[in-house]
Design a protein around this motif. Sequence first.
Motif, PDB file in Angstrom:
ATOM      1  N   GLU A  78       0.806  -1.225   0.000  1.00 20.14           N
ATOM      2  CA  GLU A  78       0.000   0.000   0.000  1.00 20.14           C
ATOM      3  C   GLU A  78       0.838   1.274   0.000  1.00 20.14           C
ATOM      4  OE1 GLU A  78      -2.391  -2.779   2.960  1.00 20.14           O
ATOM      5  OE2 GLU A  78      -0.296  -2.184   2.764  1.00 20.14           O
ATOM      6  N   GLU A 109      -1.566 -10.714   3.036  1.00 17.93           N
ATOM      7  CA  GLU A 109      -2.941 -10.281   3.261  1.00 17.93           C
ATOM      8  C   GLU A 109      -3.230  -8.994   2.493  1.00 17.93           C
ATOM      9  OE1 GLU A 109      -3.175  -9.947   7.466  1.00 17.93           O
ATOM     10  OE2 GLU A 109      -3.554 -12.092   7.787  1.00 17.93           O
ATOM     11  N   THR A 139      -3.603  -9.756  -1.153  1.00 18.90           N
ATOM     12  CA  THR A 139      -4.913 -10.352  -1.428  1.00 18.90           C
ATOM     13  C   THR A 139      -5.974  -9.265  -1.566  1.00 18.90           C
ATOM     14  OG1 THR A 139      -4.301 -12.342  -0.189  1.00 18.90           O
ATOM     15  CG2 THR A 139      -6.647 -11.951  -0.547  1.00 18.90           C
ATOM     16  N   ARG A 140      -5.962  -8.304  -0.640  1.00 17.83           N
ATOM     17  CA  ARG A 140      -6.919  -7.194  -0.730  1.00 17.83           C
ATOM     18  C   ARG A 140      -6.701  -6.383  -1.996  1.00 17.83           C
ATOM     19  NH1 ARG A 140      -5.378  -6.846   4.771  1.00 17.83           N
ATOM     20  NH2 ARG A 140      -4.001  -5.077   4.327  1.00 17.83           N
ATOM     21  N   TYR A 141      -5.441  -6.169  -2.335  1.00 17.76           N
ATOM     22  CA  TYR A 141      -5.109  -5.394  -3.529  1.00 17.76           C
ATOM     23  C   TYR A 141      -5.629  -6.089  -4.785  1.00 17.76           C
ATOM     24  CZ  TYR A 141      -2.239  -2.887  -6.970  1.00 17.76           C
ATOM     25  OH  TYR A 141      -1.808  -2.147  -8.034  1.00 17.76           O
ATOM     26  N   LYS A 157      -8.121  -8.235  -5.013  1.00 13.34           N
ATOM     27  CA  LYS A 157      -9.578  -8.155  -5.028  1.00 13.34           C
ATOM     28  C   LYS A 157     -10.045  -6.792  -5.526  1.00 13.34           C
ATOM     29  CE  LYS A 157     -10.485 -11.485  -1.317  1.00 13.34           C
ATOM     30  NZ  LYS A 157     -10.980 -11.659   0.084  1.00 13.34           N
ATOM     31  N   LEU A 158      -9.332  -5.742  -5.122  1.00 13.53           N
ATOM     32  CA  LEU A 158      -9.678  -4.399  -5.574  1.00 13.53           C
ATOM     33  C   LEU A 158      -9.536  -4.286  -7.090  1.00 13.53           C
ATOM     34  CD1 LEU A 158     -10.317  -1.389  -5.052  1.00 13.53           C
ATOM     35  CD2 LEU A 158      -7.870  -1.041  -4.668  1.00 13.53           C
TER      36      LEU A 158
END
Length: 401
Positions: free
Chosen positions: A191, A376, A379-381, A383-384
């Motif tokens: 991030e 983690e 993974t969020r990145y 999905k975005l």
Amino acid sequence: MPSQDQVPAGSPAGTAADGTYLRGRMCDVLDFAVRHIPRLHSYEKHWRGKQDPVVSMNDKIVVEAALLALTCHRVSHAEPRIAAAVHALAEVLLPHARSARNAEMLARLPQSAASIGTSHLLLDRIGYPDARYDALHTAAIAATHPCLPERLPYRYMEQQWLASLAPGGTGSYGVEAPPGSVLYANQTAVEMHPNDVYSLTHAVMFGTDFGRRTVDPRVSTEAVLATLDSCLALQLGNENLDLIGELLFSAAMLRPGTTCAYTRAGWDLLTGVWERFGYLPSPQFSTPEYEELAFGARAAYSFQHTYHTMFVAGILCAVLYDALDTPPRPHAHAAPDDVAADAALALAAREYQLDVLTRQLGQLTAAGGPLTPTAEAATRYLKLQRAALRGVPSRPAPQAR
């Protein structure tokens, strides 16, 4: 150097170096600075890039060399060789730090006390006072409103740190980490922008007085260490020795004795290059570009693209040396495979290689076990990105005319 399973007694946590090794490295960097600082005026005609009219490239180098002198001075009291090297560096820095040009700038632009005035203050702290120059520096500080110029949080922390070094300055802990500081962000390399990493390492430097004080108690040390680990993984993938050194000394300053697979990997890469080549290049160093230069410009180019990484490594060795008697304190249960996986994930996210990111995360999920904070975040990145791609309207077909 010995392998990691043969770390000698008295080694800094997570490294395979003892006090003798660290003393030698500190003296190497101090001697490097002593050789080159007197040449700055001949080098400056070769500096590339636009020069700041107030804080020149030479001013920046002198301040950073004074920081190196301060950290090494703090561990030199029982080490005559280090003390002599610090003295030699201070002697060559004095004409630059307290030059007539700097005195004129302090009078014309009092706010420059927070930049070019720093080298004077640091030299004073290591035993080289100058009453006349100190009076000018003190007057410049008094003439400047503390809110001007408006500063980023880590620069605000720097001002508090400098105030604590001034005569009469005190502090029960490093400095206050203001709201909005990156120290509260709890992010990973996935991030973060490169400027955020710079802010993080400098907030730790100033917030701990280079490892001599505890950080603001509102800051979660464990969370910041986890962020440093993630950033280390990315820079290991990039082989950016400059940032690797800053991230390593940040971990050591934040909690002396800190060790984990990330810091061991960073130390091994940094010292491996240092021992192989005898110096530490910055990411901007280009051998083809160096070879195209005229002979007289090569020394300036080489110094410009090695000095910062070398100074960072010298500060790292001083901080580790200062913590030699601190018992090892592991803060993460990561394995070398976790470091390599985090490096691959952070690089894939940074380079927007979604196929690589998908494959790497698939392998980690299939292997089972807990995911690292970097995994983690990756993974969020991912999905975005998928959500964004699904939300993009299809482009209408061109109409026939």
